[in-house]
Design a protein around this motif. Structure first.
Motif, PDB file in Angstrom:
ATOM      1  N   ALA A 167      -7.044   0.851  20.709  1.00 48.64           N
ATOM      2  CA  ALA A 167      -6.734  -0.149  19.696  1.00 48.64           C
ATOM      3  C   ALA A 167      -6.740   0.443  18.293  1.00 48.64           C
ATOM      4  O   ALA A 167      -6.173  -0.114  17.372  1.00 48.64           O
ATOM      5  N   ARG A 168      -7.382   1.610  18.150  1.00 46.28           N
ATOM      6  CA  ARG A 168      -7.420   2.222  16.821  1.00 46.28           C
ATOM      7  C   ARG A 168      -6.075   2.810  16.426  1.00 46.28           C
ATOM      8  O   ARG A 168      -5.888   3.224  15.296  1.00 46.28           O
ATOM      9  N   SER A 169      -5.121   2.842  17.373  1.00 44.26           N
ATOM     10  CA  SER A 169      -3.823   3.425  17.055  1.00 44.26           C
ATOM     11  C   SER A 169      -3.088   2.599  16.002  1.00 44.26           C
ATOM     12  O   SER A 169      -2.134   3.078  15.395  1.00 44.26           O
ATOM     13  N   TYR A 170      -3.535   1.356  15.784  1.00 41.83           N
ATOM     14  CA  TYR A 170      -2.861   0.511  14.791  1.00 41.83           C
ATOM     15  C   TYR A 170      -2.846   1.194  13.431  1.00 41.83           C
ATOM     16  O   TYR A 170      -1.833   1.212  12.738  1.00 41.83           O
ATOM     17  N   GLY A 171      -3.981   1.793  13.070  1.00 45.17           N
ATOM     18  CA  GLY A 171      -4.073   2.491  11.789  1.00 45.17           C
ATOM     19  C   GLY A 171      -3.018   3.576  11.669  1.00 45.17           C
ATOM     20  O   GLY A 171      -2.388   3.743  10.624  1.00 45.17           O
ATOM     21  N   ALA A 172      -2.809   4.296  12.764  1.00 49.70           N
ATOM     22  CA  ALA A 172      -1.818   5.375  12.746  1.00 49.70           C
ATOM     23  C   ALA A 172      -0.419   4.811  12.507  1.00 49.70           C
ATOM     24  O   ALA A 172       0.377   5.386  11.758  1.00 49.70           O
ATOM     25  N   PHE A 173      -0.124   3.658  13.125  1.00 43.43           N
ATOM     26  CA  PHE A 173       1.197   3.070  12.945  1.00 43.43           C
ATOM     27  C   PHE A 173       1.387   2.600  11.499  1.00 43.43           C
ATOM     28  O   PHE A 173       2.472   2.738  10.939  1.00 43.43           O
ATOM     29  N   VAL A 174       0.318   2.046  10.926  1.00 46.99           N
ATOM     30  CA  VAL A 174       0.416   1.599   9.533  1.00 46.99           C
ATOM     31  C   VAL A 174       0.693   2.793   8.621  1.00 46.99           C
ATOM     32  O   VAL A 174       1.534   2.738   7.724  1.00 46.99           O
ATOM     33  N   LYS A 175      -0.003   3.909   8.899  1.00 44.93           N
ATOM     34  CA  LYS A 175       0.226   5.110   8.084  1.00 44.93           C
ATOM     35  C   LYS A 175       1.660   5.602   8.242  1.00 44.93           C
ATOM     36  O   LYS A 175       2.318   6.005   7.272  1.00 44.93           O
ATOM     37  N   LEU A 176       2.149   5.554   9.482  1.00 43.38           N
ATOM     38  CA  LEU A 176       3.520   5.997   9.739  1.00 43.38           C
ATOM     39  C   LEU A 176       4.501   5.130   8.948  1.00 43.38           C
ATOM     40  O   LEU A 176       5.451   5.640   8.332  1.00 43.38           O
ATOM     41  N   ALA A 177       4.241   3.808   8.951  1.00 38.63           N
ATOM     42  CA  ALA A 177       5.121   2.898   8.228  1.00 38.63           C
ATOM     43  C   ALA A 177       5.121   3.219   6.727  1.00 38.63           C
ATOM     44  O   ALA A 177       6.172   3.254   6.080  1.00 38.63           O
ATOM     45  N   ALA A 178       3.925   3.500   6.210  1.00 34.96           N
ATOM     46  CA  ALA A 178       3.830   3.846   4.789  1.00 34.96           C
ATOM     47  C   ALA A 178       4.605   5.129   4.509  1.00 34.96           C
ATOM     48  O   ALA A 178       5.308   5.249   3.498  1.00 34.96           O
ATOM     49  N   ALA A 179       4.508   6.092   5.441  1.00 34.32           N
ATOM     50  CA  ALA A 179       5.225   7.353   5.254  1.00 34.32           C
ATOM     51  C   ALA A 179       6.730   7.115   5.241  1.00 34.32           C
ATOM     52  O   ALA A 179       7.467   7.699   4.428  1.00 34.32           O
ATOM     53  N   VAL A 180       7.200   6.226   6.124  1.00 36.43           N
ATOM     54  CA  VAL A 180       8.627   5.906   6.171  1.00 36.43           C
ATOM     55  C   VAL A 180       9.078   5.327   4.831  1.00 36.43           C
ATOM     56  O   VAL A 180      10.115   5.703   4.285  1.00 36.43           O
ATOM     57  N   LEU A 181       8.248   4.441   4.311  1.00 37.26           N
ATOM     58  CA  LEU A 181       8.550   3.797   3.029  1.00 37.26           C
ATOM     59  C   LEU A 181       8.702   4.843   1.920  1.00 37.26           C
ATOM     60  O   LEU A 181       9.687   4.869   1.182  1.00 37.26           O
ATOM     61  N   VAL A 182       7.723   5.721   1.845  1.00 40.91           N
ATOM     62  CA  VAL A 182       7.719   6.742   0.792  1.00 40.91           C
ATOM     63  C   VAL A 182       8.919   7.667   0.954  1.00 40.91           C
ATOM     64  O   VAL A 182       9.619   8.000  -0.011  1.00 40.91           O
ATOM     65  N   LEU A 183       9.188   8.062   2.203  1.00 41.64           N
ATOM     66  CA  LEU A 183      10.283   9.003   2.472  1.00 41.64           C
ATOM     67  C   LEU A 183      11.630   8.390   2.070  1.00 41.64           C
ATOM     68  O   LEU A 183      12.466   9.038   1.440  1.00 41.64           O
ATOM     69  N   ARG A 184      11.797   7.116   2.430  1.00 46.92           N
ATOM     70  CA  ARG A 184      13.067   6.449   2.128  1.00 46.92           C
ATOM     71  C   ARG A 184      13.282   6.374   0.620  1.00 46.92           C
ATOM     72  O   ARG A 184      14.373   6.626   0.122  1.00 46.92           O
ATOM     73  N   LEU A 185      12.216   6.056  -0.114  1.00 47.56           N
ATOM     74  CA  LEU A 185      12.328   5.978  -1.568  1.00 47.56           C
ATOM     75  C   LEU A 185      12.626   7.358  -2.149  1.00 47.56           C
ATOM     76  O   LEU A 185      13.458   7.496  -3.055  1.00 47.56           O
ATOM     77  N   ALA A 186      11.967   8.385  -1.595  1.00 41.68           N
ATOM     78  CA  ALA A 186      12.195   9.739  -2.101  1.00 41.68           C
ATOM     79  C   ALA A 186      13.653  10.136  -1.897  1.00 41.68           C
ATOM     80  O   ALA A 186      14.289  10.720  -2.785  1.00 41.68           O
ATOM     81  N   PHE A 187      14.196   9.801  -0.730  1.00 40.45           N
ATOM     82  CA  PHE A 187      15.604  10.123  -0.476  1.00 40.45           C
ATOM     83  C   PHE A 187      16.509   9.397  -1.458  1.00 40.45           C
ATOM     84  O   PHE A 187      17.481   9.958  -1.963  1.00 40.45           O
ATOM     85  N   ALA A 188      16.178   8.114  -1.706  1.00 39.82           N
ATOM     86  CA  ALA A 188      17.008   7.334  -2.617  1.00 39.82           C
ATOM     87  C   ALA A 188      16.996   7.939  -4.017  1.00 39.82           C
ATOM     88  O   ALA A 188      17.998   7.922  -4.727  1.00 39.82           O
ATOM     89  N   ILE A 189      15.855   8.510  -4.404  1.00 35.11           N
ATOM     90  CA  ILE A 189      15.768   9.112  -5.738  1.00 35.11           C
ATOM     91  C   ILE A 189      16.533  10.427  -5.785  1.00 35.11           C
ATOM     92  O   ILE A 189      17.339  10.673  -6.676  1.00 35.11           O
ATOM     93  N   VAL A 190      16.312  11.274  -4.770  1.00 35.64           N
ATOM     94  CA  VAL A 190      16.894  12.612  -4.816  1.00 35.64           C
ATOM     95  C   VAL A 190      18.381  12.587  -4.485  1.00 35.64           C
ATOM     96  O   VAL A 190      19.193  13.219  -5.147  1.00 35.64           O
ATOM     97  N   LEU A 191      18.750  11.848  -3.441  1.00 37.20           N
ATOM     98  CA  LEU A 191      20.136  11.889  -2.984  1.00 37.20           C
ATOM     99  C   LEU A 191      20.995  10.795  -3.604  1.00 37.20           C
ATOM    100  O   LEU A 191      22.179  10.688  -3.311  1.00 37.20           O
ATOM    101  N   GLY A 192      20.358   9.931  -4.399  1.00 33.91           N
ATOM    102  CA  GLY A 192      21.148   8.869  -5.000  1.00 33.91           C
ATOM    103  C   GLY A 192      21.400   7.750  -4.007  1.00 33.91           C
ATOM    104  O   GLY A 192      20.939   7.792  -2.870  1.00 33.91           O
ATOM    105  N   SER A 193      22.106   6.725  -4.450  1.00 43.63           N
ATOM    106  CA  SER A 193      22.289   5.553  -3.608  1.00 43.63           C
ATOM    107  C   SER A 193      23.716   5.059  -3.791  1.00 43.63           C
ATOM    108  O   SER A 193      24.276   5.150  -4.879  1.00 43.63           O
ATOM    109  N   PRO A 194      24.305   4.560  -2.712  1.00 47.68           N
ATOM    110  CA  PRO A 194      25.692   4.075  -2.829  1.00 47.68           C
ATOM    111  C   PRO A 194      25.787   2.767  -3.603  1.00 47.68           C
ATOM    112  O   PRO A 194      26.884   2.301  -3.875  1.00 47.68           O
ATOM    113  N   ILE A 195      24.628   2.150  -3.898  1.00 44.90           N
ATOM    114  CA  ILE A 195      24.643   0.854  -4.572  1.00 44.90           C
ATOM    115  C   ILE A 195      24.987   1.067  -6.051  1.00 44.90           C
ATOM    116  O   ILE A 195      24.314   1.841  -6.739  1.00 44.90           O
TER     117      ILE A 195
END
Lengths: 554, 393
Positions: B81-109
Motif C-alpha cells: 500500500a505504500r506504493s501510493y507515495g511512489a505514484f504521487v512522486k511519479l505524477a509530480a515528475a511528469v508534471l515538472v517534465l512536461r512544463l520543462a519541455f514546454a519551456i525549452v521546446l516551446g509550445s504550438p499554442i
C-alpha cells in the motif's frame, strides 16, 4: 514410511558421490534426526525424500527411495506434495503468497481440496501453531520464529504423512526454537506424522529424536541407531553428551533432566572447586591510559571505551527498534548480545557501525560518530561481520578478495592473506568464495574485516549454520583476538557460544536493555539462556564442559 | 491414506498463546472481509477514465483529492500500500517534465502574454519545425500545465488502485485456466521488493568494507551479487513451489483437450475477424455477431481448460453489494463526465487563448464527488498491530 535402498547421489560434475550407500528405513510416526558435520550430504538425503533430488537439483540417483509406497523416480516432487511436506533452510524463499492465511492455504489450493476443508484446516493450523493473531499479517513483517512456524504450517495443512525439515531451529532464539520443537512433538504424538530433520544445534533437538542417522563423513556409509548409541560415537554432539562422556555416565544422557538425575556424584567431585579464572580469554592488562582521555569520564581509572552508546534510540520503518540503550564496551572485552528475534540486536550492531543513524541519543565508536564518519576511516575503528558473511565478499577468488581487502583497508599487500592463512590454513588461493563451506566463508569474512585492525569487532549470529568443529575453531580464533586486546560484541542465539566466550552478557527485549552483567550471572539466572552444563550442575557455577574438564584434571 | 477432512483429530484445536499478544480473553477484533480487489480496480480505473475526459484543472484537482481521500482512509496496512507515495512522486515528475519541455521546446499554442524569452538555439534546416529556446508565453505554459495535470491525475488513480488492492490479490481472481500465468506474475511482483532489499543490504555491506556506499559506482558494483542472489532465490522458490504441488494437473480425456484447443483458437480468430468487421465500413452487418460468437467460444474454451487444473480456491473474495456500489460509483463518475463532455465541452476543456481563469462547472464537480462513496460503504482497514520485525531477515 520412508525407505532408502542402496541410494547414492552424484551431482553433475562432481568426482565423488555426495552420499553413498544410504540404506535405511524410517517407520511411521517417528522423529528421526540426521546429524553429521557440514558438507556430508545431510541436505541431499533430505532432498531425496521429497524428490527434489534429483528431479530439481540434477545429478544421478542410484538405488531407490520410496515414500509411502511411492517411488521418487516415477513421482515428481509435485506428485509427492500430498504425502511429503518440505521446509528448507531459509523460510523466506519458501513463501509464494504474501499473507499468513493465504500461505497456509496455498498448498491445499494446489492439491485441489474442497473450500470447506481448506477453511477448517487453516483455522486448525492457526491454532496448532499459535498463529491466530498473525493471520492477516504480511509475511515480510514477521519475526524469524514466526516465519519458521508459518513455513511449517504451510506444509502441514495438506496433512502430509512425512515432514522434512532442514535446520528448522538454527536461526531462532532459544524460546522460539522451543515453540517450534513443541509443535513438532505435538505432530509426532497426536497426528502420527513422520518427521525427518537435520539440525546442527543438537542440544536443542537430540532429546526429542526417536532415532538418529549419523553421516560420519563425506561419502561414508550412514549409520542409524538409537540416539544414545549414536551419540556415544558421533563426531558432533551437544554439551550434555560431552559432559556425559567426560563423566563416564552410562547410559549416555540426552536431556538436561536425564543428566541431572545422574549428576550428583559429579557435583560432589566438583564441590569446593571453582571455574578457571574466566570463562573466556583471560582479561588483558588494562591498556595504557591515554593522556587526553575525554574529561567527561568520571572514573578515570577505567580504560577509554571502544564503543559507547548513551540513551540510544533508533526508529526503522516506523518501528521503534531501540529505546534508550546504554552500552559501554571496554578494550579486550567480549560482550554477547542476546534476546529473542526482533529484540533489536542487529539494529544495535548496525548503529555501532553507522549503518543506521540514531533518532535520539548518541553513539560513539573509537571516539567517532559512526554514521557521520567516512567508511574508509571507520573500518579502522570498527568491523562488522554480517549475518550472511557472503554479503561482504565480491571477488571471484580468495586471493582476489584478500587483495581487495588490503586495498580497502590501505594495509600492506598480503596482510589479509597472512591473516587468513593463520585463521584457516587449508584454504586455496583460487577457490571461489561461494564454494567455501559456511565456516570457511565466515572465517574469510572475518579475515577481510580484521585486515584494517579494528579495535572493535562486531559479529552478527556468527554460529548460524556452523557445525561443532567449525564452532570450536571460531571460538578459539575469537578467544585469541580478545586476548590480543580486540573488543568483541556478538549478537547470538547460541547460549553455548556465549557461555564459552563472553565476559559479559547484555539481554535485549523490545529494544531495551533488560539485563547487563557478567555472563555467569546473567545466563544462569535465565532458564531460556542458561547453557546445558549450567542447568545440569546448578547451583554450582559451571558453564562449559571445558571448565569442568579443567577442574577435574586439576 | 488419511481421512480427507482431518476432523476428529485430538489436540488439533488447542490454542497456544502467542508471544507479545494480549492475554487470553481479550477479544481481537476481526475485520470484515476486505472488498473484492476487482471493485477497487474498476473504481480507480473509472476515475482515471474520467480524468482523461477533462483538462479543467479544478475538476482534475478534485478527482485527485477524491481518490487521495479514499486511499488515505481505506488503504490496508501492507507494504504494498505504500506504493501510493511512489505514484504521487511519479505524477509530480511528469508534471515538472512536461512544463520543462514546454519551456525549452516551446509550445504550438499562440500566445500574447510573454513571460520571458530564452536565447533561441539556431537549428539546421533539416530540423525544421523544432525550436529550442525562444519565447515562453503564459498561454503555452497554462496549456502544458492542464495537459500534464490530466496525465498526473491518471497516474495517481492507477496508484490508488495499487494501494487499495495489490495486483497480486487481483490476479487471484483469474479463471483457473489462467492460474499459472497469474502465479508467474505474482512471483515477479514479489521479486522487485526483494531485489531492492538486496541492493540495500549489499550497499550496507560495501560500507563495512570501507568503500563508499553512496553514488552510482556503488550501485553498479553490487549489481552482480544482487543478480546472483535473486537467481538463487528464484531457484529455491521454484523448488519450494514444486514440492508444494504447484503445476499438478488432472487427467482429462483427449476429446476434452482437443475441444478446448478448438474452442479457444476458433474463438480468438472470431474475435479478430469480428473486430475487423466492426472497424471497416464493409463489415458492418457481420461484425458484431462474429465478435460475440468468438468471445463466447473463447470463454467456453477457457472454462473447459480450467478442468485440467485441479486447483481450488481458498476464501475467494466475494463480489457483494459493496463491490457493486464501489464499482458503480466509479462508473457513474466516468459516465457523467463523458456525458458532460458531449453536452458542454467548454466547461470541461477551458480555453487558454484568450487566457482566463477556469471556472468550476457545478454538475460535473458534483459527479466527481460521487467517487467518494467507497470511503463510506467499505470497511475500514484494521489498525496496524505491532509491526515489529527482525530488521535483518
Amino acid at each position: 514410511m520412508i525407505r532408502f535402498e542402496n541410494v547414492s547421489v552424484t551431482y553433475d560434475g562432481a568426482a565423488r558421490p555426495a552420499v553413498r550407500d544410504v540404506d535405511l528405513e524410517v517407520p511411521e510416526g517417528e522423529l528421526v534426526l540426521v546429524v553429521g558435520p557440514s558438507g556430508v550430504g545431510k541436505s541431499t538425503v533430505l532432498g531425496a525424500v521429497s524428490g527434489l533430488v534429483p528431479h530439481f537439483t540434477g545429478g544421478t540417483l542410484h538405488g531407490r527411495v520410496t515414500v509411502a509406497g511411492r517411488d521418487t523416480r516415477t513421482h515428481k516432487p509435485r506428485e509427492l506434495a500430498d504425502v511429503v511436506g518440505t521446509v528448507g533452510q531459509d523460510p523466506l524463499s519458501h513463501f509464494v503468497t504474501d499473507t499468513v492465511e493465504d500461505e497456509l492455504a496455498y498448498g491445499m489450493e494446489s492439491l485441489g481440496l474442497p473450500p470447506d476443508v481448506m477453511r477448517r484446516r487453516v483455522e486448525e493450523t492457526l491454532d496448532l501453531l499459535g498463529l491466530a493473531d498473525l493471520r492477516d499479517r504480511h509475511i515480510s513483517t514477521l519475526s524469524g520464529g514466526q516465519q519458521q512456524r508459518v513455513a511449517i504450517g504451510s506444509v502441514l495443512t495438506p496433512h502430509p504423512k512425512v515432514l522434512v525439515l532442514d535446520e528448522p531451529t538454527s536461526a531462532l532464539d532459544p524460546a522460539a526454537a522451543e515453540e517450534v520443537l513443541a509443535v513438532l512433538q505435538r505432530l509426532v504424538h497426536d497426528l502420527g506424522t513422520t518427521i525427518l530433520m537435520a539440525e546442527h544445534r543438537l542440544e536443542r533437538v537430540v532429546q526429542y529424536a526417536d532415532q538418529v542417522v549419523l553421516l560420519p563423513g563425506p561419502g561414508e556409509r550412514p549409520w542409524m541407531g538409537a540416539p544414545a548409541e549414536v551419540m556415544a560415537v558421533s563426531p558432533v554432539c551437544p554439551p550434555v553428551v560431552e559432559l556425559g562422556r567426560l563423566a563416564g555416565w552410562s547410559p549416555l544422557p540426552l536431556s538436561v533432566r536425564d543428566a541431572r538425575r545422574g549428576a550428583a556424584p559429579l557435583r560432589e567431585r566438583l564441590e569446593g572447586k571453582q571455574p578457571g579464572p574466566d570463562t573466556g580469554a583471560p582479561r588483558p592488562a588494562a591498556p595504557v591510559k591515554r593522556l587526553f582521555g575525554r574529561a567527561k569520564k568520571e572514573n578515570t581509572g577505567a580504560p577509554e571505551p571502544v564503543a559507547e552508546a548513551r540513551a540510544l534510540a533508533v526508529r526503522r520503518d516506523r518501528v521503534q527498534a531501540l529505546t534508550r540503550v546504554d552500552l559501554t564496551v571496554s578494550p579486550g572485552e567480549t560482550v554477547a548480545l542476546m534476546g529473542r528475534n526482533g529484540a533489536g540486536k542487529s539494529t544495535l550492531l548496525s548503529a555501532l557501525v553507522g549503518l543506521v543513524a540514531p533518532s535520539s541519543g548518541s553513539v560513539r565508536t573509537g571516539g567517532a560518530v559512526p554514521h557521520r564518519t567516512r567508511p574508509r576511516d571507520l573500518v579502522r575503528k570498527v568491523g562488522l561481520v554480517p549475518q550472511e558473511p557472503r554479503d561482504l565478499l565480491y571477488a571471484d577468488t580468495v586471493a582476489a578478495e584478500c587483495a581487495a581487502a588490503d586495498r580497502d583497508a590501505e594495509a600492506e599487500p598480503g596482510t589479509c592473506r597472512a591473516l587468513l592463512a593463520e585463521l584457516l590454513p587449508s584454504v586455496a588461493d583460487d577457490m571461489h568464495p561461494r564454494d567455501l563451506s559456511e565456516g570457511q566463508r565466515l572465517t574469510l569474512a572475518l579475515a577481510v574485516v580484521l585486515t584494517a585492525r579494528p579495535p572493535l569487532l562486531l559479529l552478527d549470529e556468527p554460529t548460524r549454520g556452523l557445525d561443532y568443529a567449525a564452532k570450536a575453531r571460531l571460538t578459539a580464533i575469537l578467544r585469541r583476538l580478545a586476548a590480543e586486546g580486540h573488543a568483541i560484541v556478538m549478537a547470538t542465539h547460541d547460549v553455548e557460544l556465549a557461555a564459552e566466550l563472553a565476559h559479559r552478557v547484555v539481554l535485549l527485549a523490545e529494544g531495551e536493555v533488560i539485563a547487563d552483567g557478567p555472563s555467569a550471572e546473567v545466563v544462569v539466572a535465565s532458564p531460556a539462556f542458561a547453557p546445558q552444563v549450567a542447568k545440569i550442575l546448578a547451583p554450582q557455577p559451571w558453564l562449559t564442559v571445558a571448565q569442568v574438564k579443567e577442574a577435574l584434571e586439576r | 491414506m488419511r481421512e480427507a477432512d482431518g476432523s476428529g483429530r485430538p489436540g488439533l484445536a488447542r490454542p497456544r498463546p502467542e508471544r507479545g499478544t494480549p492475554p487470553a480473553g481479550v477479544p481481537v477484533p476481526r475485520p470484515r472481509r476486505a472488498l473484492h480487489p476487482g471493485a477497487w480496480w474498476l473504481w480507480a480505473l473509472a476515475l482515471g477514465t474520467a480524468a482523461t475526459r477533462t483538462t479543467n484543472p479544478l475538476l482534475l484537482a478534485l478527482l485527485i483529492t477524491v481518490s487521495g481521500y479514499v486511499v488515505a482512509v481505506r488503504r490496508p496496512h501492507t507494504p504494498w500500500a505504500r506504493s501510493y507515495g511512489a505514484f504521487v512522486k511519479l505524477a509530480a515528475a511528469v508534471l515538472v517534465l512536461r512544463l520543462a519541455f514546454a519551456i525549452v521546446l516551446g509550445s504550438p499554442i499562440p500566445g500574447t502574454h510573454t513571460l520571458f524569452t530564452l536565447p533561441e538555439v539556431p537549428l539546421p534546416g533539416w530540423a525544421q519545425g523544432i525550436r529550442l529556446g525562444g519565447r515562453v508565453t503564459a498561454e503555452g505554459l497554462t496549456f502544458a500545465l492542464y495537459d500534464a495535470l490530466r496525465l498526473a491525475a491518471l497516474l495517481i488513480c492507477v496508484g490508488a488502485a495499487n494501494a487499495l488492492a495489490s495486483p497480486s490479490r487481483l490476479l487471484k481472481s483469474l479463471p483457473g485456466a489462467l492460474y499459472e500465468l497469474g502465479v508467474a506474475v505474482v512471483v515477479a511482483l514479489t521479486f522487485a521488493p526483494n531485489l531492492i532489499a538486496d541492493v540495500r543490504r549489499l550497499r550496507a555491506a560495501r560500507r563495512l568494507r570501507g568503500r563508499p556506499d553512496k553514488g552510482v559506482r556503488g550501485l553498479v558494483q553490487v549489481g552482480l551479487p544482487v543478480l546472483e542472489g535473486a537467481l538463487e532465490r528464484s531457484v529455491s522458490l521454484a523448488a519450494a513451489m514444486d514440492a508444494r504441488g504447484y503445476g499438478r494437473t488432472a487427467e482429462v480425456p483427449a476429446a476434452v483437450r482437443r475441444t478446448t484447443a478448438a474452442l479457444t483458437l476458433g474463438g480468438l480468430l472470431g474475435v479478430c475477424a469480428g473486430t475487423y468487421g466492426l472497424l471497416t465500413a464493409a463489415g458492418g452487418s457481420y461484425g458484431l455477431p462474429v465478435l460475440l460468437a468468438g468471445l463466447a467460444s473463447a470463454l467456453a474454451g477457457l472454462r473447459l481448460g480450467g478442468r485440467r487444473s485441479v486447483r481450488t480456491r481458498y476464501r475467494p473474495d466475494p463480489w457483494d453489494a459493496r463491490a457493486w456500489l464501489v464499482s458503480a460509483s466509479g462508473a457513474a463518475v466516468a459516465a457523467l463526465l463523458i456525458l458532460a463532455g458531449s453536452l458542454d465541452p467548454g466547461s470541461l476543456d477551458p480555453g487558454v487563448v484568450p487566457l482566463e481563469p477556469p471556472a468550476l462547472p457545478l454538475w460535473p464537480a458534483a459527479a466527481v464527488l460521487l467517487g467518494l462513496l467507497p470511503a463510506f460503504v467499505t470497511p475500514a482497514p484494521e489498525a496496524a498491530r505491532d509491526p515489529r520485525k527482525e530488521p535483518t531477515t
